[in-house]
Design a protein around this motif. Structure first.
Motif, short mmCIF file in Angstrom:
data_model
loop_
_atom_site.label_atom_id
_atom_site.label_comp_id
_atom_site.label_asym_id
_atom_site.label_seq_id
_atom_site.Cartn_x
_atom_site.Cartn_y
_atom_site.Cartn_z
N GLU A 182 0.84 -1.20 0.00
CA GLU A 182 0.00 0.00 0.00
C GLU A 182 0.88 1.25 0.00
N ALA A 183 1.96 1.21 0.79
CA ALA A 183 2.86 2.37 0.85
C ALA A 183 3.53 2.60 -0.50
N LEU A 184 3.93 1.50 -1.16
CA LEU A 184 4.57 1.64 -2.47
C LEU A 184 3.57 2.17 -3.50
N GLU A 185 2.36 1.67 -3.42
CA GLU A 185 1.33 2.12 -4.36
C GLU A 185 1.10 3.62 -4.22
N ALA A 186 1.08 4.09 -2.96
CA ALA A 186 0.87 5.52 -2.71
C ALA A 186 2.00 6.35 -3.32
N ALA A 187 3.18 5.70 -3.47
CA ALA A 187 4.32 6.41 -4.05
C ALA A 187 4.43 6.15 -5.56
N GLY A 188 3.41 5.51 -6.12
CA GLY A 188 3.40 5.27 -7.56
C GLY A 188 4.22 4.07 -8.00
N ILE A 189 4.48 3.15 -7.06
CA ILE A 189 5.26 1.95 -7.41
C ILE A 189 4.34 0.73 -7.30
N ARG A 190 4.33 -0.07 -8.36
CA ARG A 190 3.47 -1.24 -8.35
C ARG A 190 4.25 -2.46 -7.85
N ALA A 191 3.71 -3.11 -6.84
CA ALA A 191 4.37 -4.30 -6.28
C ALA A 191 3.61 -5.53 -6.73
N TYR A 192 4.31 -6.45 -7.40
CA TYR A 192 3.68 -7.69 -7.84
C TYR A 192 4.01 -8.81 -6.87
N GLU A 193 2.97 -9.38 -6.27
CA GLU A 193 3.17 -10.56 -5.43
C GLU A 193 3.39 -11.75 -6.35
N THR A 194 4.37 -12.60 -6.05
CA THR A 194 4.67 -13.68 -6.98
C THR A 194 4.44 -15.07 -6.40
N ASP A 195 4.21 -15.16 -5.12
CA ASP A 195 3.83 -16.45 -4.54
C ASP A 195 2.42 -16.76 -5.03
N LEU A 196 2.16 -18.00 -5.37
CA LEU A 196 0.86 -18.33 -5.95
C LEU A 196 -0.30 -17.88 -5.07
N ALA A 197 -0.21 -18.19 -3.78
CA ALA A 197 -1.31 -17.83 -2.89
C ALA A 197 -1.43 -16.32 -2.73
N GLU A 198 -0.28 -15.64 -2.67
CA GLU A 198 -0.31 -14.17 -2.55
C GLU A 198 -0.89 -13.56 -3.82
N LEU A 199 -0.59 -14.20 -4.94
CA LEU A 199 -1.15 -13.72 -6.21
C LEU A 199 -2.67 -13.84 -6.19
N ILE A 200 -3.15 -14.97 -5.69
CA ILE A 200 -4.60 -15.19 -5.59
C ILE A 200 -5.23 -14.10 -4.71
N VAL A 201 -4.55 -13.80 -3.60
CA VAL A 201 -5.06 -12.78 -2.68
C VAL A 201 -5.02 -11.40 -3.34
N GLN A 202 -3.89 -11.11 -4.02
CA GLN A 202 -3.76 -9.79 -4.63
C GLN A 202 -4.77 -9.61 -5.77
N LEU A 203 -4.90 -10.61 -6.62
CA LEU A 203 -5.84 -10.50 -7.74
C LEU A 203 -7.28 -10.42 -7.23
N GLY A 204 -7.57 -11.14 -6.16
CA GLY A 204 -8.92 -11.17 -5.63
C GLY A 204 -9.24 -10.00 -4.70
N LYS A 205 -8.32 -9.04 -4.61
CA LYS A 205 -8.46 -7.89 -3.70
C LYS A 205 -8.93 -8.36 -2.33
N ASP A 206 -8.22 -9.33 -1.84
CA ASP A 206 -8.62 -10.07 -0.66
C ASP A 206 -7.58 -9.86 0.43
N ARG A 207 -7.79 -10.45 1.59
CA ARG A 207 -6.77 -10.40 2.63
C ARG A 207 -6.27 -11.81 2.89
N PRO A 208 -4.97 -11.96 3.27
CA PRO A 208 -4.46 -13.30 3.55
C PRO A 208 -5.11 -13.87 4.81
N SER A 209 -5.25 -15.19 4.85
CA SER A 209 -5.91 -15.79 6.01
C SER A 209 -5.09 -16.91 6.63
#
Lengths: 492, 215
Positions: free
Chosen positions: A125-152
């Motif tokens: 979120e901090a990087l996004e606010a600074a105009g930097i896009r962070a790509y999560e690359t772990d499969l589960a993190e990707l699922i969470v990021q794409l789904g605009k979800d929170r990790p559980s």
């Protein structure tokens, strides 16, 4: 900690909502039961598990008790090996440091290895606010990021999703982030993994900056260790020109040799494997192999406050294996989101209130998110006595007392919601100290038992909402004993 | 005050209860765990390595030193590999019979170039029987870390029994912490979908391990 979780309802409210979701219950039950049996088998394979567990506990305890020495030693060895060490007292400072480091490279995107520490501080979120896009690359993190979800879950952040839901997320969301999901994607895990491979590969190949955490840092040598399965970690750790690792200060082990313990206990305890597919170790920078620039950001963010609590500090031994989540009857039913933290489950219930303090409703309720069954302690590969810390933190919440917050000693006031509990305990102390009053009270309770309500009125209602009131016998035990054994030896 | 001083100060205040003469590291950590699990002959240890590698879906081959070039050639042509990445110090004899074009491991190579290469052949630093793990440490016959990561097919040659140890503690004892190391146990995998293991995500999806005996 991350702003994502601010304003979370207390655990009981969040959990009540979660247990009413049958899909979630089914997904969690399936996943936790799958891993439980496998883990037990992987642990049973090594006959010296108890000794490894004890050694792991002692290594971590010793390190924590001399953390200042080992931090300085680590800084020295990482620096000598070509790395740059930064210190961050809190989340905000860590985010500021990382953002500045990324900006200095001139890049506007980064690839990330799954890391609890960067989730904790809300780095994306901090990087996004600074105009930097962070790509999560772990499969589960990707699922969470794409789904605009929170990790559980610590290890499997998308454990609350089943394969069908994952297929839908990939099909609907991948295109907005880069390469779309293949046509006709089915829900077989192999196809889903293939879709992630294709989607992320272009990002890995062009990445100039990688961000990671670390499972271990060796003070003696300055070596960092990342344990993973998919190879996304290796991609982020070796392909970019700049690597930034954000690591909690408790992740240190004194010596290279200490890894021999944790590299045996961690894989077996977390994914139930003899060894995880990939482990990367690096010491500073290496000429013409991997990133030419390496930054290590050492993160406090409540860890030193936790260290100041002699009972609670054992939570810092945690190696994030997540075995305690997988065996916990409460986690299995409530799921990870109800814990309102990136650290869910039993370990989260003792870690979050210590890292963040018990000021918020959710943090004050977490020490109660347990039946104290002790299964978590049983499986913990570094023998954290989670029930002990839970009870200690409950006491803290109810009674208040001295704690350390942001490095300062403060006295915590008793929590508001527990006035009835305190009154009940005071009354009990008074009655147990006066046998005559206790006797009179017990007799009164027996005689009026037909009129007792099934639930308590007033402030006691919350307590009896989830518990049966114990039935009161027709006659107090002491009276019965006096009546039936009154004349015998030993009877009074 | 810098954050470094602030954090170290907080740590020291937090540890006020720890006595100055606290038990030193050497005595605080009791290492009564095993150096290796079970008693095996050298041959049995190599067999265990083969078994555990295969258990995690690595494809295991065994051959004598003299048969290695033809085996590697067969493995490469079996995959239809037209190009193969070669670490600078790889024994040239190993690829003597292979038809695939050799692509040297160079610092200038861009990851996209590596992505177009079909296979990679390397040696290893040490292999661990109990866990079915091969460890690469960037030695001249193993090359940069990325060459065994980007191509989809990795052939790793283990000299048995010299390079095989039983256990994790023994492997760490053979490695130099200064060198970057990669521990590989089977091909890339994930447990992220319903906590069940699926092979084949970002690393090489096919890992072939050749256990070569004799000089």
């Amino acid at each position: 900690m991350s702003g994502t979780y601010l304003g979370m309802p207390a655990f009981p409210a969040a959990a009540r909502e979660a247990v009413g979701n049958p899909t979630l219950r089914g997904n969690l039950r399936h996943a936790t039961h799958t891993i439980r049996a496998k883990r037990a088998k992987a642990v049973a394979e090594v006959e010296d598990w108890a000794e490894l567990r004890e050694a792991g506990k002692r290594i971590k305890d010793h390190t924590l008790r001399h953390l200042d020495t080992y931090l300085e030693r680590l800084e020295e060895s990482v620096t000598a090996a070509g790395g740059v060490v930064h210190w961050a007292a809190d989340a905000e400072e860590a985010n500021r440091i990382v953002t500045a480091l990324v900006k200095a490279t001139g890049e506007s995107e980064v690839v990330k290895v799954k890391s609890m520490a960067t989730q904790e501080i809300g780095l994306n979120e901090a990087l996004e606010a600074a105009g930097i896009r962070a790509y999560e690359t772990d499969l589960a993190e990707l699922i969470v990021q794409l789904g605009k979800d929170r990790p559980s879950h610590i290890l499997v952040p998308a454990i609350h999703r089943n394969r069908g839901e994952i297929r839908d997320i990939f099909r609907d969301e991948m295109a907005a982030w880069g390469r779309p999901a293949p046509e006709g994607l089915t829900d077989t895990p192999a196809e889903l993994a293939e879709a992630a491979r294709l989607h992320l590969r272009e990002k890995f190949l062009r990445a100039k900056v990688g961000i990671s955490g670390a499972n271990f840092m060796v003070a003696e040598t300055g070596t960092l260790v990342v344990v993973e399965s998919e190879g996304n970690g290796r991609m982020c750790l070796t392909l970019p020109e700049t690597l930034i690792s954000v690591v909690g200060i408790e992740k240190i082990v004194p010596a290279w040799r200490d890894l021999e313990v944790f590299l045996q206990t961690l894989p077996r305890s977390s994914t139930a494997e003899r060894m995880n597919p990939y482990t990367s170790m690096w010491t500073g920078t290496t000429d013409e192999d991997g990133p030419g620039t390496f930054h290590l950001v050492l993160l406090d963010n409540g860890r030193t406050d936790t260290l100041a609590d002699e009972v609670g500090r054992q939570a810092l031994r945690c190696i994030r294996c997540s075995a305690c989540l997988n065996v916990c009857p409460v986690y299995e039913r409530a799921g990870g989101h109800a814990y309102g933290s990136v650290y869910p489950g039993p370990i989260g219930a003792i870690l979050s209130p210590q890292l963040r303090g018990t000021g918020s409703e959710i943090d004050a309720s977490l020490p109660y998110a347990s039946s104290l069954c002790g299964a978590c302690y049983e499986v913990c590969p570094v023998a954290i006595d989670i029930p002990e810390v839970l009870v200690h933190l409950r006491e803290r919440v109810v009674q208040g007392g001295p704690v350390t917050r942001a490095g300062n000693k403060v006295v915590l006031r008793p929590a508001k919601g527990h006035a009835a509990e305190r009154a009940a305990m005071r009354a009990a102390r008074w009655a147990f100290g006066r046998p005559g009053a206790l006797r009179t009270g017990q007799r009164l309770a027996s005689r009026t038992r037909r009129f007792h309500p099934r639930t308590l009125p007033g402030p006691g209602r919350a307590w009896s909402a989830t518990r049966e009131l114990p039935p009161v016998p027709a006659e107090p035990f002491r009276d019965w004993w006096q009546r039936t054994h009154g004349g015998e030896a030993g009877g009074k | 005050m810098s954050s470094r001083e602030r954090i170290l100060g907080r740590v020291r205040r937090a540890l006020a209860d720890v006595p100055g003469d606290d038990t030193p590291y050497e005595r605080a950590v009791v290492r009564d765990y095993l150096r290796e699990h079970g008693g095996r002959t050298v041959d049995e240890t190599v067999d265990l390595l083969a078994e555990n590698l295969a258990d995690y879906r690595a494809i295991v081959h065994r051959c004598a030193a003299g048969e290695l070039p033809s085996l590697i050639a067969a493995l490469l042509s079996g995959r239809g590999a037209r190009t193969v990445l070669v670490p600078p110090g790889l024994d040239p004899g190993w690829l003597a019979a292979a038809g695939a074009e050799r692509i040297p491991d160079r610092a200038e190579s861009d990851p996209h170039e590596l992505d177009r290469v079909d296979s990679v052949v390397t040696a290893c630093a040490v292999a661990i029987a109990e866990t079915g793990t091969i460890v690469l440490d960037g030695g001249p016959d193993q090359g940069r870390r990325r060459i065994t990561l980007v191509p989809d097919h990795h052939i790793c040659v283990v000299r048995v029994p010299d390079q095989v140890v039983s256990s994790v503690p023994q492997a760490l004892g053979r490695l130099d912490p200064v060198r970057p190391s990669t521990w590989i146990s089977g091909p890339s995998a994930t447990s992220d979908i319903e906590l069940d293991r699926v092979e084949g995500v970002h690393g090489p999806r096919t890992l072939e391990v050749v256990l070569v005996s004799g000089r």
